[in-house]
Enzyme design. Structure first.
Site, short mmCIF file in Angstrom:
data_model
loop_
_atom_site.label_atom_id
_atom_site.label_comp_id
_atom_site.label_asym_id
_atom_site.label_seq_id
_atom_site.Cartn_x
_atom_site.Cartn_y
_atom_site.Cartn_z
N HIS A 84 21.16 8.47 10.89
CA HIS A 84 20.19 7.79 12.01
C HIS A 84 20.35 6.61 12.09
O HIS A 84 19.82 5.71 13.07
CB HIS A 84 18.77 8.39 11.54
CG HIS A 84 18.21 7.51 10.42
ND1 HIS A 84 18.23 8.06 9.14
CD2 HIS A 84 17.53 6.40 10.33
CE1 HIS A 84 17.38 7.13 8.32
NE2 HIS A 84 17.01 6.03 8.92
N ASP A 226 22.15 13.34 6.59
CA ASP A 226 21.91 12.18 7.24
C ASP A 226 22.87 10.94 6.82
O ASP A 226 22.54 9.82 6.07
CB ASP A 226 20.61 11.68 6.91
CG ASP A 226 20.19 10.73 7.95
OD1 ASP A 226 21.00 10.27 8.74
OD2 ASP A 226 19.11 10.43 8.16
N SER A 655 17.23 2.64 4.57
CA SER A 655 17.91 3.82 4.97
C SER A 655 19.44 3.41 5.02
O SER A 655 19.61 2.17 5.21
CB SER A 655 17.69 4.05 6.36
OG SER A 655 16.56 4.82 6.67
N1 ARG Z 1 12.14 8.66 8.65
C1 ARG Z 1 13.63 8.07 8.45
C2 ARG Z 1 13.26 6.62 8.47
O1 ARG Z 1 12.09 6.12 8.58
C3 ARG Z 1 14.69 8.67 9.41
C4 ARG Z 1 14.32 8.55 10.78
C5 ARG Z 1 15.34 9.18 11.72
N2 ARG Z 1 15.01 10.46 11.98
C6 ARG Z 1 14.22 10.70 13.00
N3 ARG Z 1 14.04 12.27 13.25
N4 ARG Z 1 13.60 10.08 13.82
O2 ARG Z 1 13.84 5.92 9.50
N1 GLU Z 2 14.20 6.39 7.28
C1 GLU Z 2 13.65 5.09 6.66
C2 GLU Z 2 14.89 3.84 7.21
O1 GLU Z 2 15.20 3.98 8.22
C3 GLU Z 2 13.72 4.95 5.18
C4 GLU Z 2 12.48 5.95 4.76
C5 GLU Z 2 11.20 4.88 4.24
O2 GLU Z 2 10.62 4.30 5.10
O3 GLU Z 2 11.10 5.13 3.10
O4 GLU Z 2 14.86 2.76 6.59
#
Ligand code: ARG
Ligand code: GLU
Length: 720
Positions: A84, A226, A655
């Protein structure tokens, strides 16, 4: 015996920090947390992790792009991060004919690695405590209301001054910055080396790298692979350089060893990365404000917008690719806001922060401290109350219009074009029109679908007008009322029909017959300009609260540091390098349910749903699964591990962060947090919060067995 119980008690009392909470700065790690880490199982010395004068683990951790972390895993500049995090870059190389999002991408050799102009990778060369330096400089300013102590611009200038022009000139690609910590009670300077030739080496298909997509996002148990693979290039001397064919893979100072040993429940784990932003030092009033304004507006508006987007994406495969990255970005913050509100309510964060405030006031009273902490808190309470309406208007304007409607990015600043057209200089006119053309195509780029934007704009404007009282709406809305009887749908149709930016045909027509009148009467330009004016006004009005707030917040944090002692406190995340540690652990999300710490390929197969794009499993993966072709990546029980959960305290920006075992070897790549832990940006919950980490064995399995790119593993250092 007695003594040791007493010591434990005293330590426990003086520590406000709950086990595993905290995003620690590296220079203070030794004094603040290192003994704890060793007690949990860490086998390294502090200088193995961070050493100011020699190579240490931190040298293998990089800032990837705008808001992610990455890690170096080979002596030839190979970088791992999340799928991502690489997503928008992978997307930019994708088209219907050559769809790397759907099919994945693997460079079979260096020549096939794809350049990504604009993508940068930064290494942190040096970290210095410059608190005294900054405070001395601040003291020369006699404006008591000056916000210099938090101003990025002011601090950037100080950093340049401290580093010296000659140093920066002689070290191309080197950048310096000073950041405020603990609300401006402490300062660090970071010297970074920024590389701008970064190439895409490999990415799994979205059915692996984004498996579970939005349904599973922010959720455990998780089954997403991921990750993506990039490489940093440098000039022949190893210095940063923009893309050039003659560039060569960077020979980094340090790269990580990768462990094939796997993880067990309760194992020590630590994560190094660049967490973006947390609000641990919120007061109870700010918690409520976040819930009732920021999060509430975001949840409502994005839900409406995403419904339209998704419908269009499912209807049209071209739109699906165009809007994939925008949609993912939108839902990500949307779901986060829902999780955040859930935690605020369920775990009563208002009360938690209130208790902390009361404790500070009581402590200050007993310790003969002046009234300042009481005053600081009163001030924050007042600011939140006074700023309520402005904040709501600002959030509505941002979410529903500025971020909600894409044509708000249309090039509305056309004064210089008008001046040229009014003049007589033909060459000047042509050059201005040419610039406008470039700006138009930057806005209406290959990922812009006017039909989709039109549909979204209609929904957004309706909701905005429903929720924001008429007296607070930008002036232009009264024109809409007059000319369209308040029918914003008709107004939107009209904009797209009439504006020079409404379609390529309109724009080309304008280029052939440019006229001042057309520009001055253009409804899109008029609308965008009126929104920009409103934004300026709101920002100005809100700024009146900024200085008071910043001073009060700094004082409040200072009080907490005094009360607890600064060894026990960590500063809120600010996109600077941090370490968090804890253990590999499952958790109890609710009564009678236990989530284990690890997921496996079995779960991918369980979730498979060929009729739902989020849960499609590629055939090749099913074949490997059926044949049990797992190689050396399987667990002792003969399964392919996919992800694991740890108690580390991470947030957005983490991330792509490397997760390391007690020997400092790479065991996984952080990519998400569980739903129950999203509130951890405000308050860490040890029983609830987990980082979600893709197991490095799954990464290697996919590279080797799925993609057949085992040549990449030859560069890496793997230990059994
Ligand atoms: N929640 C994760 C972060 O905050 C992954 C985001 C990417 N995935 C998605 N389905 N948008 O970035
Ligand atoms: N998916 C998040 C990022 O892009 C990390 C997840 C979180 O917020 O802990 O940094």
């Amino acid at each position: 015996m007695k003594k040791s119980i007493l010591t434990v008690l005293i330590t426990a009392l003086s520590l406000p920090v709950i086990a595993d909470e905290g995003m620690w700065t590296l220079p203070l790690l030794k004094q603040q947390k290192f003994a704890d880490m060793q007690a949990l199982g860490l086998k390294l010395q502090d200088y193995d992790i961070y050493s100011p004068d020699s190579s240490s683990l931190k040298d293998a951790v990089v800032i990837f792009g705008g808001g992610c972390t990455g890690e170096v895993v080979s002596p030839e500049g190979l970088i791992l991060t999340n799928h991502h995090c690489g997503y928008s870059w992978i997307q930019q190389h994708s088209s219907l004919e050559q769809d790397y999002l759907t099919n994945g991408f693997w460079a079979a050799n260096r020549e096939q690695e794809l350049p990504n102009p604009g993508l940068k990778i930064s290494f942190i060369d040096k970290i210095e405590d410059v608190t005294e330096y900054v405070k001395t400089a601040l003291a020369t300013n006699n404006d008591p209301n000056s916000m210099n102590f938090l101003s990025p611009r002011y601090l950037a200038n100080l950093a340049k001054e401290k580093a010296g022009e000659a140093f920066l000139r002689n070290n191309p690609g080197t950048e310096v910055e000073i950041r405020a910590f603990y609300g401006g009670n402490q300062y660090y300077m970071f010297t970074k080396k920024v590389y701008s030739d970064v190439r895409l080496v490999g990415a799994p298909p979205s059915s692996i790298g984004k498996f579970g997509a939005d349904t599973d996002n922010w959720m455990w148990p998780r089954h997403t692979g991921d990750f993506s693979v990039f490489r940093v290039y440098a000039d022949a001397n190893g210095n940063p350089s923009d893309y050039a064919e003659t560039n060569v893979p960077l020979r980094p100072k340090r790269w990580l060893t990768i462990s094939l040993k796997g993880v067990q429940e309760d194992d020590f784990a630590m994560m190094i990365g660049f967490p973006g932003r947390t609000n641990k030092y919120y007061t109870s009033w700010e918690v409520a404000e976040r819930r009732d304004i920021d999060n509430a507006v975001r949840i409502n508006i994005r839900n409406l917008r995403q419904q339209v987007m998704l419908e269009e994406m499912l209807k049209d495969p071209v739109v699906r690719i165009q809007y994939a990255s925008k949609y993912a970005g939108s839902t990500n913050a949307y779901k986060n806001a829902i999780g955040s509100n859930w935690a605020i309510n369920k775990r009563n964060f208002e009360q938690v922060k209130k208790a902390e405030q009361d404790k500070l006031i009581e402590w200050a009273g007993k310790n003969g401290k002046p009234e300042e902490y009481k005053e600081a808190l009163l001030m924050i309470e007042q600011i939140v109350a006074d700023g309520k309406d402005l904040r709501f208007r600002n959030w509505m304007l941002d979410e529903a219009i500025i971020r909600g409607i894409e044509f708000l990015r249309a090039p509305a600043g056309i004064d210089s074009v008008i001046i040229a057209l009014n003049g007589k200089n033909k060459a000047e006119q042509q050059s201005k029109i040419r610039l406008l053309e470039l700006a138009y195509h930057r806005f209406a780029d290959k990922d812009y679908a006017p039909e989709v934007d039109k549909k979204i704009a209609k929904v957004m404007l309706k909701e905005y007008r429903k929720l924001v009282p008429a007296k607070w709406q930008p002036a232009y809305f009264s024109t809409i009322d007059k000319r369209f009887k308040g029918d914003t749908d008709r107004f939107v149709d009209y904009i797209f029909e009439k504006s020079i930016f409404g379609s390529d045909a309109n724009f080309n027509n304008f280029v052939h017959h440019p006229s001042v009148k057309a520009l001055k009467e253009d409804p899109m330009i008029l609308f965008v300009t009126s929104i920009q004016n409103e934004k300026k006004q709101l920002t100005g009005a809100l700024m009146e609260f900024d200085a008071d707030y910043a001073f009060a917040h700094r004082n409040y944090v200072k009080g907490l540091l005094e009360m607890y002692g600064d060894k026990a406190n960590f500063p809120d995340a600010n996109s600077s390098l941090r370490l968090t540690y804890g253990q590999i652990k499952g958790y109890n999300p609710r009564d009678a349910v236990y989530y284990e710490y690890q997921t496996t390929l079995d779960g991918v197969m369980e979730k498979e749903d060929p009729d739902n794009w989020e849960f499609v499993v590629p055939d090749k993966l099913k074949e490997l699964y059926a044949a049990k072709d797992f190689g050396r990546y399987q667990t002792p029980a003969g399964k392919i591990p996919v992800a694991f959960a740890a108690t580390t305290h991470s947030t957005g920006g983490n991330s792509g962060s490397p997760v390391l075992n007690n020997n400092g070897e790479l065991i996984g790549i952080n990519f998400d947090r569980n739903w129950e832990g999203v509130g951890g940006d405000i308050q860490y919950l040890p029983d609830y919060q987990r980082s979600i980490i893709v197991d490095i064995r799954y990464v290697l399995f996919i590279i080797d067995k799925y993609a057949g790119a085992s040549y990449l593993l030859d560069e890496m250092r793997l230990v059994e």
